[in-house]
Design a protein around this motif. Sequence first.
Motif, PDB file in Angstrom:
ATOM      1  N   ASP A 101      43.096  57.078  55.455  1.00 48.51           N
ATOM      2  CA  ASP A 101      41.951  56.340  54.935  1.00 48.51           C
ATOM      3  C   ASP A 101      40.814  56.417  55.951  1.00 48.51           C
ATOM      4  OD1 ASP A 101      40.245  54.680  53.580  1.00 48.51           O
ATOM      5  OD2 ASP A 101      41.193  52.844  54.311  1.00 48.51           O
ATOM      6  N   THR A 102      40.228  57.603  56.086  1.00 48.42           N
ATOM      7  CA  THR A 102      39.134  57.809  57.020  1.00 48.42           C
ATOM      8  C   THR A 102      38.014  58.557  56.304  1.00 48.42           C
ATOM      9  OG1 THR A 102      39.833  59.995  57.797  1.00 48.42           O
ATOM     10  CG2 THR A 102      40.850  58.073  58.852  1.00 48.42           C
ATOM     11  N   LEU A 103      36.901  58.754  57.008  1.00 50.50           N
ATOM     12  CA  LEU A 103      35.770  59.470  56.416  1.00 50.50           C
ATOM     13  C   LEU A 103      36.061  60.964  56.244  1.00 50.50           C
ATOM     14  CD1 LEU A 103      32.734  57.765  58.169  1.00 50.50           C
ATOM     15  CD2 LEU A 103      33.405  57.606  55.770  1.00 50.50           C
ATOM     16  N   PHE A 104      37.189  61.433  56.744  1.00 54.09           N
ATOM     17  CA  PHE A 104      37.605  62.798  56.454  1.00 54.09           C
ATOM     18  C   PHE A 104      38.099  62.928  55.010  1.00 54.09           C
ATOM     19  CE2 PHE A 104      37.518  62.840  60.985  1.00 54.09           C
ATOM     20  CZ  PHE A 104      37.390  64.161  61.386  1.00 54.09           C
ATOM     21  N   PHE A 105      38.520  61.803  54.427  1.00 56.05           N
ATOM     22  CA  PHE A 105      39.013  61.755  53.050  1.00 56.05           C
ATOM     23  C   PHE A 105      39.971  62.915  52.747  1.00 56.05           C
ATOM     24  CE2 PHE A 105      34.730  59.678  52.531  1.00 56.05           C
ATOM     25  CZ  PHE A 105      35.223  58.393  52.355  1.00 56.05           C
ATOM     26  N   PRO A 106      41.027  63.100  53.550  1.00 58.19           N
ATOM     27  CA  PRO A 106      41.903  64.250  53.339  1.00 58.19           C
ATOM     28  C   PRO A 106      42.646  64.228  52.010  1.00 58.19           C
ATOM     29  CG  PRO A 106      42.869  62.732  54.927  1.00 58.19           C
ATOM     30  CD  PRO A 106      41.461  62.268  54.696  1.00 58.19           C
ATOM     31  N   LEU A 163      30.788  77.334  50.627  1.00 57.65           N
ATOM     32  CA  LEU A 163      30.544  77.248  52.064  1.00 57.65           C
ATOM     33  C   LEU A 163      30.890  75.859  52.601  1.00 57.65           C
ATOM     34  CD1 LEU A 163      27.123  79.124  52.404  1.00 57.65           C
ATOM     35  CD2 LEU A 163      29.389  79.978  53.035  1.00 57.65           C
ATOM     36  N   LEU A 164      30.548  74.823  51.844  1.00 59.39           N
ATOM     37  CA  LEU A 164      30.843  73.459  52.278  1.00 59.39           C
ATOM     38  C   LEU A 164      32.336  73.171  52.247  1.00 59.39           C
ATOM     39  CD1 LEU A 164      27.898  71.588  50.510  1.00 59.39           C
ATOM     40  CD2 LEU A 164      28.217  71.898  52.979  1.00 59.39           C
ATOM     41  N   PHE A 176      24.494  63.473  49.445  1.00 65.36           N
ATOM     42  CA  PHE A 176      25.549  63.223  48.462  1.00 65.36           C
ATOM     43  C   PHE A 176      25.218  62.007  47.599  1.00 65.36           C
ATOM     44  CE2 PHE A 176      29.450  61.104  47.090  1.00 65.36           C
ATOM     45  CZ  PHE A 176      30.014  62.119  46.331  1.00 65.36           C
ATOM     46  N   LYS A 177      24.625  60.977  48.195  1.00 62.94           N
ATOM     47  CA  LYS A 177      24.297  59.772  47.433  1.00 62.94           C
ATOM     48  C   LYS A 177      23.339  60.088  46.287  1.00 62.94           C
ATOM     49  CE  LYS A 177      22.629  55.021  47.842  1.00 62.94           C
ATOM     50  NZ  LYS A 177      21.755  55.129  46.649  1.00 62.94           N
ATOM     51  N   PRO A 185      32.133  64.506  48.686  1.00 63.43           N
ATOM     52  CA  PRO A 185      31.415  64.005  49.869  1.00 63.43           C
ATOM     53  C   PRO A 185      31.794  64.800  51.119  1.00 63.43           C
ATOM     54  CG  PRO A 185      33.156  62.469  49.251  1.00 63.43           C
ATOM     55  CD  PRO A 185      33.050  63.474  48.135  1.00 63.43           C
ATOM     56  N   PHE A 186      31.423  66.085  51.096  1.00 64.54           N
ATOM     57  CA  PHE A 186      31.663  66.921  52.264  1.00 64.54           C
ATOM     58  C   PHE A 186      31.016  66.274  53.483  1.00 64.54           C
ATOM     59  CE2 PHE A 186      31.265  69.928  48.631  1.00 64.54           C
ATOM     60  CZ  PHE A 186      32.541  70.464  48.648  1.00 64.54           C
ATOM     61  N   ILE A 187      31.650  66.410  54.626  1.00 63.96           N
ATOM     62  CA  ILE A 187      31.146  65.766  55.834  1.00 63.96           C
ATOM     63  C   ILE A 187      29.720  66.212  56.146  1.00 63.96           C
ATOM     64  CG2 ILE A 187      31.488  65.551  58.333  1.00 63.96           C
ATOM     65  CD1 ILE A 187      34.502  65.689  57.797  1.00 63.96           C
TER      66      ILE A 187
END
Length: 250
Positions: free
Chosen positions: A191-196, A240-241, A81-82, A72-74
């Motif tokens: 625990d963020t949308l960055f999903f590190p 690239l993503l 992605f869905k 789920p790249f930003i």
Amino acid sequence: MKISQSDRIIVLFREGFRFGLFFDFGSDGHLDIESAKRDLGTLARTMQYADIYAALADKDVFKRVVAAGWFPFIEVMGKEFKDLHDACAAGFPLDEAEANIADKFTSERLDRMFDRWMSKPHMKEKEIILRSGLNAYKHGDWVACLKVVLTEIEGIIADAYLRETGQRTRKIETLLDFTVDVAAKMAGGRDTLFFPVEFADYLKNYTYADSERQNVGRNAVGHGRAKAEHYTQTRALQALLTLDQFAFYS
């Protein structure tokens, strides 16, 4: 509405067809307003992006998504992605979903990504190299794109590591741990949308996976082990993503 440390909070709100309930009664007589803001934001985020969190929670399907080179790249976190995840969950071939995503990456969208990269000092230094990789993608030269981008990612992380710590390292485990820490610091938590944390796992299990198991990972491409048929538009776009994700982490 002004909220003071002596107040108590109950918030009932809606996101689509989902409802959220947040409350903080300040049991010690002191309301931590900043913590309440953060926790309320976390609840709102998980509701708004429930599909993404559900995708990550389904370990079996998510492993198949990663095995196909996706995350789920930003840049593609929404419907793009869905659709791909749903196809993977249903056991359908991903060709159509991948082609639909690739079609949406117009020259203008790619240029916007490149501008984002150039706003980062450790990427700006590699402008000529990265532009070469992006131009290769625009001209349909997947081989050149992958050769450039995959071999530059590690150097970009290493440069960022040097800037932050004053030390040099080429140990990929150290660099990936550094990536997680930087992204978590920027986003205010892991625990963020960055999903590190999940992104670091993606890099370990796909981009930097053992070349015997991953036919177009960094090792296979860098060591000349990838075959001609492995250099595809999908793989080039994924590279690239992956690079673009680091622009959000720095």
